[in-house]
Design an enzyme around this catalytic site. Structure first.
Site, PDB file in Angstrom:
ATOM      1  N   LYS A 175     -36.785  -4.514  32.488  1.00 19.87           N
ATOM      2  CA  LYS A 175     -37.616  -5.686  32.240  1.00 19.87           C
ATOM      3  C   LYS A 175     -37.114  -6.317  30.459  1.00 19.87           C
ATOM      4  CE  LYS A 175     -42.369  -4.417  33.535  1.00 19.87           C
ATOM      5  NZ  LYS A 175     -43.616  -5.180  33.784  1.00 19.87           N
ATOM      6  N   ARG A 222     -41.078   3.566  60.755  1.00 17.59           N
ATOM      7  CA  ARG A 222     -41.697   3.725  62.044  1.00 17.59           C
ATOM      8  C   ARG A 222     -41.531   2.591  63.242  1.00 17.59           C
ATOM      9  NH1 ARG A 222     -46.808   8.162  60.120  1.00 17.59           N
ATOM     10  NH2 ARG A 222     -46.913   6.287  58.791  1.00 17.59           N
ATOM     11  N   LYS A 238     -54.550  -8.991  31.042  1.00 14.53           N
ATOM     12  CA  LYS A 238     -53.259  -8.654  30.828  1.00 14.53           C
ATOM     13  C   LYS A 238     -53.013  -8.185  29.776  1.00 14.53           C
ATOM     14  CE  LYS A 238     -49.252  -6.912  32.726  1.00 14.53           C
ATOM     15  NZ  LYS A 238     -48.851  -6.173  33.673  1.00 14.53           N
ATOM     16  N   LYS A 268     -56.796  -0.236  33.682  1.00 13.75           N
ATOM     17  CA  LYS A 268     -57.380  -1.086  35.181  1.00 13.75           C
ATOM     18  C   LYS A 268     -58.555  -1.803  34.373  1.00 13.75           C
ATOM     19  CE  LYS A 268     -53.944   0.072  38.113  1.00 13.75           C
ATOM     20  NZ  LYS A 268     -53.380  -0.479  38.633  1.00 13.75           N
ATOM     21  N   HIS A 304     -44.238   4.710  32.257  1.00 14.09           N
ATOM     22  CA  HIS A 304     -43.678   3.236  32.247  1.00 14.09           C
ATOM     23  C   HIS A 304     -43.374   3.822  29.976  1.00 14.09           C
ATOM     24  CE1 HIS A 304     -43.646   1.783  35.349  1.00 14.09           C
ATOM     25  NE2 HIS A 304     -44.736   1.676  35.973  1.00 14.09           N
ATOM     26  N   ASP A 316     -44.991  -1.811  51.286  1.00 12.22           N
ATOM     27  CA  ASP A 316     -45.443  -2.789  49.850  1.00 12.22           C
ATOM     28  C   ASP A 316     -43.891  -3.198  49.575  1.00 12.22           C
ATOM     29  OD1 ASP A 316     -47.961  -4.037  48.694  1.00 12.22           O
ATOM     30  OD2 ASP A 316     -47.295  -2.663  47.689  1.00 12.22           O
ATOM     31  N   GLU A 330     -54.457  -3.585  31.539  1.00 15.34           N
ATOM     32  CA  GLU A 330     -54.633  -4.189  33.338  1.00 15.34           C
ATOM     33  C   GLU A 330     -56.399  -5.013  33.545  1.00 15.34           C
ATOM     34  OE1 GLU A 330     -51.489  -3.211  35.879  1.00 15.34           O
ATOM     35  OE2 GLU A 330     -52.158  -1.443  35.133  1.00 15.34           O
ATOM     36  N   HIS A 386     -39.259   1.117  36.309  1.00 16.12           N
ATOM     37  CA  HIS A 386     -39.510  -1.018  36.561  1.00 16.12           C
ATOM     38  C   HIS A 386     -39.412  -1.282  35.384  1.00 16.12           C
ATOM     39  CE1 HIS A 386     -43.543  -1.677  37.086  1.00 16.12           C
ATOM     40  NE2 HIS A 386     -43.185  -2.611  37.168  1.00 16.12           N
ATOM     41  N   GLY A 429     -39.488   3.623  53.847  1.00 18.04           N
ATOM     42  CA  GLY A 429     -39.949   2.237  54.117  1.00 18.04           C
ATOM     43  C   GLY A 429     -39.995   1.268  53.823  1.00 18.04           C
TER      44      GLY A 429
HETATM   45  C1  BG6 Z   1     -46.586   0.247  38.083  1.00 17.27           C
HETATM   46  C2  BG6 Z   1     -48.126   1.106  38.567  1.00 17.27           C
HETATM   47  O1  BG6 Z   1     -45.569   1.311  37.922  1.00 17.27           O
HETATM   48  O2  BG6 Z   1     -47.052  -0.495  37.380  1.00 17.27           O
HETATM   49  C3  BG6 Z   1     -49.547  -0.032  38.888  1.00 17.27           C
HETATM   50  O3  BG6 Z   1     -48.300   2.178  39.908  1.00 17.27           O
HETATM   51  C4  BG6 Z   1     -49.291  -0.555  37.451  1.00 17.27           C
HETATM   52  O4  BG6 Z   1     -50.451   0.912  38.940  1.00 17.27           O
HETATM   53  C5  BG6 Z   1     -47.620  -1.832  37.356  1.00 17.27           C
HETATM   54  O5  BG6 Z   1     -49.798  -2.051  37.829  1.00 17.27           O
HETATM   55  C6  BG6 Z   1     -47.781  -2.269  36.409  1.00 17.27           C
HETATM   56  O6  BG6 Z   1     -46.039  -3.359  36.072  1.00 17.27           O
HETATM   57  P1  BG6 Z   1     -45.887  -4.116  35.791  1.00 17.27           P
HETATM   58  O7  BG6 Z   1     -44.809  -4.537  35.795  1.00 17.27           O
HETATM   59  O8  BG6 Z   1     -47.060  -5.140  36.466  1.00 17.27           O
HETATM   60  O9  BG6 Z   1     -46.757  -4.500  34.458  1.00 17.27           O
END
Ligand code: BG6
Length: 452
Positions: free
Chosen positions: A162, A45, A313, A308, A220, A15, A196, A158, A11
């Site tokens: 943080k 690809r 945020k 969302k 998360h 993105d 968000e 991820h 990939g």
């Molecule tokens: C991602 C989700 O794992 O985390 C997204 O797929 C989301 O939909 C994002 O917007 C939020 O992460 P962060 O680090 O911007 O709070």
């Protein structure tokens, strides 16, 4: 002597690779933190302007960058990969699956059989979402374990990269004062919010397949909850830390499909269907009430919510302590507000403690709320920076272990099943804080959502 390292990004023109992986690799190279890194292969690809894109990071990354044309689902394409690996004796191979989730299994299968004849040290990094439900997560784990040992597998979340989330562990376990009060005797409830402002942002086809529960809660939010609720580990060692998280996840009270409505609420922002351009049963908001049935937390609700297109945020954890006894409120003529401890993860990175103080009129009047704050920013590393460095070092503390990945699915599975039975999803206004059903979920317990 450490082995040289080669990164293979499946990939590699996508993105995630563009937004996160290349910028971080480039930064780490510039800072001299990845001395062993000899090659970064983008697998994709078509070369699609990826080289132009890489050029913007300057020489450091460009010098080690290579493009390898590969369609993950075509077995014969992997011959090219095998030839490349032949030219890298004694090199540690790091395979990073930054792919759409429906391609994970094929990639693992094809990659796994390609690697059979090589003895290079190896690691595989798997992005979220790890599976689609409990069964597919188990299948994915099964496939991974056919070719890789658990020590070689890095399941990424991820949020664990943080710094303000890692700080939850530091605050809890590097200070003596918290341990005695971090339990049901002092804490009334805990709220974890990840709100968000953004909506689909060009990810409609991914998001609509997944929805808020799979996208944010299964991974998360349950990870944050584990850090907040776990017991002190015997050692700050990857296995001991993850053992404690597994204990928390195992102790979360399970509910049956028929009980789900008492614990979970979903929502969808008005205009989602129009934006998507087709019918959908996907939720863009989730609120949950969970209980951890162990000695520390019995009876303390953990309220989780995410969505969302909300007002702002905000990612934060609010630990709400119990109220002082009511007779004290009667003397003062008002009830002092509960103490609160805030872990703010976004937009700022800070911790803040709220407590009550005597007002200027004197100590027998209604107290006022004051707070003490510690700002952790600036100069915190980006989540992916920490995680990539950890992968290279071989430190799995911040990665999800096999048992954890399945337990987290086990918790959300009845909710998925309940919601699959019903089409109607409560709507909320974009720019609000979610559907009124989410307020009812907490208000029926005599509490309210708190944002600090
Ligand atoms: C991602 C989700 O794992 O985390 C997204 O797929 C989301 O939909 C994002 O917007 C939020 O992460 P962060 O680090 O911007 O709070």
């Amino acid at each position: 002597m450490t082995n040289p390292i080669a990164f293979f990004i499946f990939g590699g023109t996508g993105d995630l690779a563009r937004r996160k992986l290349y910028p971080v690799l480039s930064k780490l190279l510039k800072e001299g933190k990845l001395k062993e890194l000899k090659a970064v292969y983008a697998l994709g690809r078509s070369e699609e302007k990826i080289r132009d894109y890489i050029t913007r990071f300057g020489d450091n990354l460009l010098k080690v960058f290579r493009f390898l044309p590969l369609d993950v689902s075509k077995k014969e394409n992997y011959r090219k990969l095998a030839r490349e690996i032949e030219s890298l004796p004694d090199t540690e191979l790091i395979f990073y699956l930054a792919l759409p989730p429906q391609l994970f299994e094929q990639a693992i299968l094809n990659l796994g059989s390609t690697l059979r004849r090589f003895s290079n040290p190896r690691k595989i990094v798997v992005e979220k979402p790890f599976g689609f439900d409990l069964e597919s997560a188990k299948r994915l784990n099964f496939q991974l374990k056919r070719y890789f040992t658990e020590k070689e597998i890095y399941r990424i979340d991820h949020f664990l990269g943080k710094a303000p989330i890692q700080n939850i562990l530091s605050v809890r376990f590097s200070n003596y004062i918290f341990e005695g009060i971090w339990n049901k005797n002092f804490i009334d409830n805990i709220q974890i919010s990840a709100l968000e402002e953004i909506g689909l942002e060009g990810r409609a086809s991914y998001y609509d397949r997944v929805g808020a529960l799979r996208d944010m809660v299964q991974n998360h939010l349950l990870q944050i909850l584990s850090f907040i609720a776990m017991e002190p580990p015997a050692l700050m060692d990857p296995e001991r830390v993850r053992d404690e998280k597994v204990k928390v996840l195992s102790s979360i009270r399970r509910f049956s499909v028929s009980e789900v409505d008492r614990y979970a609420v979903r929502g969808r922002y008005r205009g989602y269907i129009e934006e998507l351009g087709r019918e959908s049963r996907t939720e863009t908001f989730v609120a949950l009430k969970l209980f951890i049935d162990n000695f520390r937390w019995e009876g303390v609700p953990f309220y989780l919510r995410t969505g969302k297109r909300l007002k702002e945020k905000i990612t934060q954890v609010v630990v709400v302590f119990k109220e002082v006894p009511g007779n004290f409120g009667r003397i003062l003529g008002c009830m002092p507000a509960s103490n609160k401890f805030l872990f703010e993860i976004a937009p700022g990175s800070r911790v803040r403690f709220f407590f009550e103080m005597a007002p200027p009129e004197g100590f027998l009047a209604c107290p006022v709320e004051r707070s003490m704050e510690i700002d952790l920013s600036p100069n915190l590393p980006e989540a992916y920076e920490t995680l990539i460095e950890d992968i290279v070092k071989g430190d799995q503390t911040l990665f999800i272990r096999e048992d954890e990945s399945e337990l987290a699915w086990e918790i959300v599975q009845p909710i998925l099943e309940r919601w699959a039975q019903e089409d109607s999803i409560p709507e909320y206004e974009p720019g609000s804080y979610g559907p009124k059903e989410a307020d009812k979920l907490i208000e029926s317990d005599g509490r309210r959502w708190i944002l600090l």
